[in-house]
Design a protein around this motif. Structure first.
Motif, short mmCIF file in Angstrom:
data_model
loop_
_atom_site.label_atom_id
_atom_site.label_comp_id
_atom_site.label_asym_id
_atom_site.label_seq_id
_atom_site.Cartn_x
_atom_site.Cartn_y
_atom_site.Cartn_z
N ARG A 1 -54.70 5.67 1.60
CA ARG A 1 -55.96 6.18 2.18
C ARG A 1 -56.49 7.38 1.39
O ARG A 1 -55.70 8.19 0.91
CB ARG A 1 -55.73 6.58 3.63
CG ARG A 1 -55.03 5.48 4.40
CD ARG A 1 -55.54 5.25 5.76
NE ARG A 1 -54.77 4.13 6.33
CZ ARG A 1 -54.04 4.23 7.45
NH1 ARG A 1 -54.04 5.36 8.13
NH2 ARG A 1 -53.37 3.19 7.89
N GLU A 2 -57.81 7.48 1.37
CA GLU A 2 -58.43 8.62 0.68
C GLU A 2 -58.05 9.92 1.39
O GLU A 2 -57.87 10.95 0.77
CB GLU A 2 -59.95 8.49 0.72
CG GLU A 2 -60.50 7.53 -0.31
CD GLU A 2 -61.90 7.06 0.06
OE1 GLU A 2 -62.69 7.88 0.58
OE2 GLU A 2 -62.18 5.87 -0.15
N THR A 3 -58.02 9.85 2.72
CA THR A 3 -57.66 11.04 3.49
C THR A 3 -56.63 10.65 4.54
O THR A 3 -56.63 9.51 5.00
CB THR A 3 -58.89 11.69 4.15
OG1 THR A 3 -58.44 12.64 5.12
CG2 THR A 3 -59.77 10.67 4.84
N PHE A 4 -55.77 11.60 4.90
CA PHE A 4 -54.75 11.32 5.92
C PHE A 4 -55.12 11.97 7.25
O PHE A 4 -54.39 11.86 8.21
CB PHE A 4 -53.38 11.83 5.46
CG PHE A 4 -53.07 11.42 4.04
CD1 PHE A 4 -53.06 10.07 3.68
CD2 PHE A 4 -52.81 12.38 3.07
CE1 PHE A 4 -52.80 9.70 2.38
CE2 PHE A 4 -52.55 12.00 1.76
CZ PHE A 4 -52.55 10.66 1.42
N THR A 5 -56.26 12.66 7.28
CA THR A 5 -56.61 13.41 8.48
C THR A 5 -57.68 12.72 9.31
O THR A 5 -58.06 13.20 10.37
CB THR A 5 -57.08 14.83 8.11
OG1 THR A 5 -58.11 14.71 7.13
CG2 THR A 5 -55.95 15.64 7.54
#
Lengths: 383, 348, 129
Positions: free
Chosen positions: A247-251
């Motif tokens: 994923r590009e971001t984990f948040t």
């Protein structure tokens, strides 16, 4: 598409049900729903279950359950989407009725987790086996990585995570079906055993046996069975990469935000129109992230929101997990999505007792699988 | 001329001190340190074995050799702790390094000289013109029974050498072997720990073969001990190589650089090869190096190397042995060590 | 680990083979048959850099039975220097030294054992440098 209503529900107590088999649990919950709705027949059955093959060595669950429910030859289908199996089983039932294919449908979910299997390994099958699990990661581990990223990026605090568990136990204390009905404190959470840093034992939903079932039918005939049908306003679903690392971001959980976007658009609703929500708090961090991705709070504000009481029943802006959530109510994986629908049904029909949210009109249930690779959102409305 | 075109080593980060082992068995650490001249030894992590050590050592050798792994025509790993009784260690290594499938692969075993055996054959294949390059590795996660004297020395690590005949950093001028059936140390199939014949491992085994091979090598080459800058002998403990060096006429200064056993322990098949690696790290062009290995059972392989101008170009291209020996050490207590070495009986 | 399943992943686990999309340049690890970014089906095989940094991590205290002997151990999401990402256990490193942003190097290690008589299963781990 026809309008669809929920007209009855049934569930077992959630917990360690040593004397009950997966069949007993399913049948008990389903008979409860059938009796509660007062229906005389079922046209179709959906069974949400994540890992009965690993937990109890039984697959072909659809057939097993129609048989033990004494409902043969009714078509019966097992739905699997890891921890979202229950929610997506509900969605399949909804689509079946909405399409006009079936009139009355049983949507159930079940999991028998306490039968001696390596639960950590079984749950880990919801992540990528060859590139995540092979390298030693567990489910608490995946959400712990999300937590560390969220704490790093938004300064979310350890205490804010604990506040989720404290609130959900406080809600669950009033839920007779909940596995853990004890009140806990922030200090107890912060001093509980580390499972996967920064997550501790009291940040994690428990291992649970349990079943839950609801009956759906077309709105045209719902009043025949009950004075208080609850309308399914919208049911959406979205997918994301199976592996967290891709994923590009984990948040941000994209499957959640995408399913939400679609749900709000189709229902012509805004997050602020939702009166209460059942969120997939498999870990404390997931409730915080999901509360942001559903648009209840700005990104990074989910932690402060729970700490400030914005998600509590009394005086909250948006009461979250009035049932106790997965954390306190328990998380029999396949049953969880259905149990969320049951909480909304009870709340929207004024049956939630001490947990009752005043003037509850619209409820949202968000159920997800894996580290957020699948997500379904169902919005229900009192009629 | 044929010789080494690239070399590299790998040592695990974990260590145990002689004191920690001696305490467990009621031995006097001062006596052990004095008698065996050992201070600490390397211990492999739970995720390390002869194969992973070989791969990391070979990666370092490739960094120094700067060759296309596809040009390596033979891969030999010498060890007495191959992770599989049946299944070659080298197949895993070639797939990790992108060597082959046009490659000859074999696992060697000859107690502590399996590594030099691999070097001997690899060099011979290059010399014969059969392959362009051959990779030879000596590596071990050595076993020693709990409470046995070997437990103080049996350690983990290894070294890899790529043999070729262009851009050689150390020419191999002479080789020889000295072998006889001498039952000084063995491990039967299916047994976990090796057994040894106590003091019989000394004079009739180690000393007879190392001195035998050393003398023949000097004769064969027509050279004298003081023609050499460095000498390396198999290091079952700190004392034996010093004694054998003296017997053959070498000085302490010649032995010092390759004498790494007091802080590394005995890496079995990786012992004298890793001593060689430590010497190559600091050698100057045209240094003469004398080396004799020893493997119980028993036999010794002798080598005479002469470094070339190229040695200075490659020394800094990969981590040096001294850095590995001194850097980032993690000390274990005996309990952790017993767990790491799988000496504790567990339920499956 | 069943051997055919293990054998299939060897190029990725042993030597970090990935596929670079000829359409958009995205590096997919493991390789895919269709690019999730641009739907192209043409790729070239590339080898990932063995150096990178930690994007996020955790320390596993409770593992599945397979890894129970190794707890506590760290697992991290690593971005390697060519931009691709992967999940790896952290080897050797003192757990206090694992943090977001730390530079790592990928090394070859044994990842798990298939019981006492099955395969040794190898792959990459990361060491903090």
């Amino acid at each position: 598409m026809k309008e669809v209503a929920v007209i009855g529900f049934g569930m077992t107590k959630f917990g360690e049900l040593w004397n009950k088999s997966i069949k007993d649990i399913f049948v008990e919950a389903s008979l409860g729903a059938i009796d509660n709705a007062g229906v005389d027949h079922i046209d179709s059955i959906y069974v949400g279950a994540m890992s009965s093959g690993i937990f109890v060595g039984q697959e072909h669950l659809g057939a097993v359950m129609s048989d033990y429910l004494g409902m043969n030859p009714v078509p019966s289908t097992r739905v699997e989407s890891a921890c979202a199996s229950g929610g997506i089983s509900f969605r399949q039932a909804y689509l079946d009725v909405a399409s006009g294919n079936s009139e009355i449908v049983l949507a159930a979910g079940v999991e028998k987790m306490n039968d001696g299997a390596d639960v950590t390994a079984a749950l880990a099958t919801a992540a990528d086996q060859e590139y995540e699990v092979y390298n030693g990661v567990t489910f608490p581990g995946l959400y712990a990585m999300i937590a560390n990223a969220h704490m790093h990026e938004y300064k979310t605090t350890r205490k804010q995570l604990a506040a989720v568990a404290v609130k959900n136990h406080s809600n669950g204390a009033n839920n007779p079906n909940a596995q853990f009905r004890n009140i806990i404190t922030v200090d107890q959470v912060l001093n509980s055993t580390l499972v996967a840093d920064p997550l501790r034992l009291l940040d994690c939903s428990p291992v649970t046996d349990g079943g839950a079932a609801v009956i759906l039918c077309s709105m045209d005939i719902a009043k025949k069975f009950t004075d208080t049908p609850v309308k399914v306003v919208v049911s959406t679903q979205a997918s994301d990469t199976i592996s967290l690392y891709e994923r590009e971001t984990f948040t941000t959980l994209k499957a959640v935000s995408k399913a939400a976007e679609k749900a709000y658009k189709q229902a012509n609703l805004k997050p602020e129109n939702v009166d209460l929500a059942e969120l997939h708090d498999c870990f404390t961090i997931s409730e915080i992230v999901v509360s942001e991705d559903l648009g209840f709070f700005e990104k990074g504000c989910g932690g402060p929101a729970v700490e400030e009481g914005k998600t509590s029943i009394e005086g909250g802006e948006i009461p979250i997990n009035t049932s106790g959530g997965l954390k306190s109510k328990g998380h029999p994986v396949g049953a969880t999505g259905i149990a969320q629908i049951i909480e909304l049904y009870e709340q929207l029909t004024g049956q939630a007792g001490k947990r009752q949210v005043k003037n509850a009109h619209i409820g949202l249930a968000q159920n997800m699988g894996g580290s957020g690779a699948s997500c379904t959102i169902n919005i229900l409305e009192a009629v | 001329m044929n010789g080494i075109v690239g070399y590299g080593s790998y040592l695990p980060h974990y260590r145990i001190k002689i004191e920690s082992i001696a305490k467990e068995w009621g031995d006097d650490p001062a006596a052990i340190k004095r008698g065996l001249q050992l201070f600490e030894k390397t211990v492999p992590g739970l995720d390390e074995d002869t194969i992973t050590i070989s791969v990391e050592a070979a990666k370092n050798a490739l960094k120094r050799a700067q060759i296309d792994p596809q040009d390596i025509g033979a891969v030999y790993i010498g060890s007495e702790s191959h992770p599989y009784a049946v299944k070659p260690s080298g197949t895993i290594l070639i797939d990790a390094l992108g060597i082959g499938p046009d490659v000859h692969v074999a696992s060697y075993e000859f107690a502590c000289k399996a590594g030099t055996e691999a070097m001997f054959v690899a060099n011979s294949l290059v010399k014969a013109g059969d392959v362009k390059y051959a990779l030879a590795i000596g590596a071990d996660t050595s076993q020693g029974a709990p409470g046995d004297a070997l437990e103080y020395s049996a350690s983990a690590g290894g070294s890899a050498f790529i043999m070729g005949d262009e851009n050689v950093v150390a020419e191999i001028l002479f080789t020889n072997s000295f072998t006889s059936d001498t039952p000084d140390f063995w491990r039967r199939e299916h047994e976990f720990y090796p057994r040894h014949a106590g003091r019989f491992t000394g004079e009739p085994a180690y000393f007879k073969h190392v001195v035998g091979a050393g003398k023949l090598l000097l004769e064969k080459s027509g050279m004298k001990p003081d023609d050499f800058k460095y000498a390396i002998f198999h290091m079952p403990n700190g004392k034996f190589p010093q004694v054998v060096g003296k017997k053959l006429g070498f000085t302490k200064e010649q032995l010092e650089t390759g004498w790494i056993v007091p802080w590394m322990g005995n890496t079995y098949s990786g012992s004298s090869p890793t001593g060689l690696s430590a010497v190559l790290d600091v050698a100057e062009p045209d240094d003469m190096i004398f080396m004799v290995s020893f493997g119980s059972g028993a036999g010794s392989d002798g080598f005479i190397y002469r470094t070339t101008e190229k040695i200075k170009e490659v020394q800094d291209k990969a981590p040096k042995l001294k850095e590995m020996l001194d850097h980032d050490k993690v000390y274990l207590d005996y309990g952790e060590y017993a767990k790491f070495r799988e000496k504790i009986i567990l339920n499956e | 680990m069943i051997s055919p399943r293990y054998a299939r992943e060897i190029p990725q686990r042993y030597r970090l083979e990935a596929s670079k999309c000829k359409g958009c340049g995205k590096i997919n690890f493991p390789p895919r048959l269709t690019c999730p970014a641009c739907s192209s089906r043409e790729f070239e095989t590339v080898k990932l850099s063995d150096e990178g940094k930690i994007l996020t991590y955790t320390i596993i205290r409770v593992s599945s039975d397979t890894f129970s002997r190794e707890t506590p151990y760290a697992v991290a999401i690593i971005e390697v220097n060519d931009g691709a990402r992967l999940m790896a256990m952290i080897a050797d490193t003192n757990l206090n030294n694992v943090a977001i942003g730390k530079k790592v190097k990928l090394v070859f290690r044994k990842i798990q054992d298939e019981g006492v008589s099955g395969l040794h299963c190898y792959g990459y781990k990361a060491v903090v440098v």
